[in-house]
Design a protein around this motif. Structure first.
Motif: not given
Length: 281
Positions: A100-103, A208-212, A241-244, A265-266
């Motif tokens: 489970q990754m985040s950038r 945040g945004s998420y890549v489903s 204005g999201r941070d991830r 960057g993830w």
């Protein structure tokens, strides 16, 4: 498509919850939650109730689909030894590991692409699905997204065919669903890549945004389609204005997608596992 069961204590508080989802032909998702503060023996009894109920649901779902065997697909956090023990005792097998990754996203990355709504690079056009006057998406674009993802994931782990109607109904149920988070990539005028994003709402701080889903047809790989779609959702997140931006990647993926994500960057925030059990209908 979904059924739920709750277990309450003597004060009527919910202490355990099970949820099943008829995800696609032969694949039923199962959520298993038992309160952490329950004494172990009592927690184990609650788990057994959920597991027995899930098997009964699997038989019902499989019968409705006309199947002889119905898979139950559930998951754990990698360090959840309690749930892993319960699943093992119930005949489940650990089959896959997921990162489970985040950038992080910074405001300046709104300039990462010319316009998240539509831009072009090296003959590849990246654009949002078209919307009609009433705000609903254009049916042809939605079918193109479905067709691309079905084609892209044919050889992926535990892939199960899903009809267009099932696909649209399921994704619209997601609390983070937004039509303007669906993108297509076109190569030589034909859909060749698709990204379905959602909003990850936060109780404190920016969303945040998420890549489903992110899929690219084999015929278009090597054209920068995946990277372009990822740049698009990053730029869109920054613009809003999201941070991830988060995503999930198969730790055993034969495509080596994790290398691209790390290079962009993830980083891995936590690890989950898939557990399966086949139930005779």
């Amino acid at each position: 498509m979904r059924e739920n069961l709750v277990v309450r204590d003597e004060s009527d508080r919910i202490r355990a919850w099970g949820s099943v989802h008829d995800r696609a032909v032969g694949r039923m998702l199962f959520v298993h939650v038992v309160a952490r503060d329950l004494e172990h023996a009592l927690a184990t009894r609650c788990s057994r109730v959920l597991l027995a109920w899930a098997e009964a649901q699997a038989r019902a779902v499989g019968a409705a689909r006309g199947l002889e065997v119905q898979q139950i697909d559930t998951g754990t956090f990698a360090d959840d030894e309690r749930l892993a023990g319960w699943l093992t005792a119930a005949g489940f097998e650990k089959v896959r590991t997921w990162w489970q990754m985040s950038r992080s996203v910074v405001p300046e990355e709104a300039e990462l692409v010319p316009d998240p709504a539509r831009w072009e690079l090296d003959g590849v056009v990246f654009r949002r699905v078209e919307q009609q006057g009433d705000g609903m998406p254009e049916d042809g674009d939605l079918r193109a997204v479905h067709d691309v993802l079905e084609g892209a994931f044919t050889d992926h782990f535990n892939s199960a065919e899903e009809t267009f109607d099932e696909f649209i109904h399921r994704l619209r149920e997601d609390p983070g669903h937004r039509w303007d988070h669906w993108w297509l990539a076109e190569v030589d005028g034909e859909p060749a890549g698709a990204l379905v994003g959602t909003v990850s709402e936060s109780v404190s701080g920016p969303d945040g945004s998420y890549v489903s889903y992110l899929g690219v047809l084999g015929s278009a790989r090597g054209r920068g389609v995946a990277k372009g779609l990822l740049h698009t959702i990053i730029a869109d997140a920054a613009e809003q204005g999201r941070d991830r931006v988060g995503l999930e990647v198969d730790a055993d993926s034969p495509t080596g997608a994790d290398g691209m994500y790390v290079a962009m960057g993830w980083g891995t925030k936590y690890v989950t596992q898939s557990w399966h059990k086949d139930v005779r209908v």
